[in-house]
Enzyme design. Sequence first.
Site, PDB file in Angstrom:
ATOM      1  N   LYS A  69       0.809  -1.189   0.000  1.00 53.91           N
ATOM      2  CA  LYS A  69       0.000   0.000   0.000  1.00 53.91           C
ATOM      3  C   LYS A  69       0.856   1.260   0.000  1.00 53.91           C
ATOM      4  O   LYS A  69       0.441   2.326  -0.451  1.00 53.91           O
ATOM      5  CB  LYS A  69      -0.897   0.025   1.238  1.00 53.91           C
ATOM      6  N   ILE A 136       9.651   2.622  -0.707  1.00 57.53           N
ATOM      7  CA  ILE A 136      10.861   2.550   0.107  1.00 57.53           C
ATOM      8  C   ILE A 136      11.556   1.211  -0.074  1.00 57.53           C
ATOM      9  O   ILE A 136      10.911   0.159  -0.149  1.00 57.53           O
ATOM     10  CB  ILE A 136      10.526   2.799   1.604  1.00 57.53           C
ATOM     11  N   ASP A 138      14.676  -0.869   1.784  1.00 58.43           N
ATOM     12  CA  ASP A 138      15.637  -0.855   2.901  1.00 58.43           C
ATOM     13  C   ASP A 138      16.684  -1.940   2.710  1.00 58.43           C
ATOM     14  O   ASP A 138      17.727  -1.697   2.123  1.00 58.43           O
ATOM     15  CB  ASP A 138      14.942  -0.904   4.266  1.00 58.43           C
ATOM     16  N   THR A 139      16.438  -3.145   3.149  1.00 55.34           N
ATOM     17  CA  THR A 139      17.454  -4.195   2.964  1.00 55.34           C
ATOM     18  C   THR A 139      17.584  -4.604   1.493  1.00 55.34           C
ATOM     19  O   THR A 139      18.625  -5.107   1.082  1.00 55.34           O
ATOM     20  CB  THR A 139      17.116  -5.449   3.790  1.00 55.34           C
ATOM     21  N   LYS A 141      15.858  -6.983   0.202  1.00 54.78           N
ATOM     22  CA  LYS A 141      15.438  -8.382   0.087  1.00 54.78           C
ATOM     23  C   LYS A 141      14.028  -8.505  -0.485  1.00 54.78           C
ATOM     24  O   LYS A 141      13.758  -9.363  -1.327  1.00 54.78           O
ATOM     25  CB  LYS A 141      15.517  -9.067   1.455  1.00 54.78           C
ATOM     26  N   VAL A 188      10.370   5.903   9.026  1.00 53.26           N
ATOM     27  CA  VAL A 188       9.630   7.079   8.581  1.00 53.26           C
ATOM     28  C   VAL A 188       8.202   6.692   8.195  1.00 53.26           C
ATOM     29  O   VAL A 188       7.932   5.557   7.769  1.00 53.26           O
ATOM     30  CB  VAL A 188      10.334   7.784   7.404  1.00 53.26           C
ATOM     31  N   ASP A 194       3.240   3.744   6.282  1.00 55.76           N
ATOM     32  CA  ASP A 194       2.469   3.546   7.510  1.00 55.76           C
ATOM     33  C   ASP A 194       3.278   2.894   8.620  1.00 55.76           C
ATOM     34  O   ASP A 194       4.376   2.377   8.403  1.00 55.76           O
ATOM     35  CB  ASP A 194       1.251   2.669   7.228  1.00 55.76           C
TER      36      ASP A 194
END
Length: 218
Positions: A69, A136, A138-139, A141, A188, A194
Amino acid sequence: MSDLSCALQIPDDWPGYPLDLFTSPEHYCEDLECVYIPHGVIMDRTERLARNIMDDLGDHDIVVLCVLKGGYQFCADLVDCIKVLCRHSNKTLPMRVDFIRLKSYLNDQSTEDLHIEGAENLSVLSGKNVLIVEAIVDTGKTMKTLLDHVEAFSPKMIKVAGLLVKRVPSGTGYLPDYVGFEIPNRFVVGYALDYNEYFRDLNHICVISDRGKQKYKI
């Protein structure tokens, strides 16, 4: 994959902006530390990414695959920016938009348990130019898993646009082709990002406070 030289890099010691310099829903007033990226800056950066995408992919039909989402607001604004460019350019970029939903977070931690919803409809990607739009990374994966899944449907080309890339020690080194911001490893929210389904109604990208994490923890 891209490098981060074309991303707007936010340093580790960036404190953000005081909340009282901006407007945000009153019900979150004690749940946020700061405004990390104001909405206007997000929009300007999104417009620049749209121009880069137009330069690279213009005159190709593409399927925009929006990752729900958290990616819905970024995807909507990015598509709108591309449409504006199409109206004022000699290039054109015909688009159709499809959706897929990923879930890999519990509270503020990414888990190994990745759920993909909408995957059964991805046969439409066969032979197509695909632009995956994610809020976003991040890792890396989760995105790597999604890319492997999408590649199984034999698209002609895959590009990825990510609004945010986090600097995390456990990262795989994966980078999207188009990156809005490189940010420190902070949790964030806002702009459709969310925490347990809260904070999607913030216009700005903000850092959640410890109080906010406890208040909405499940």
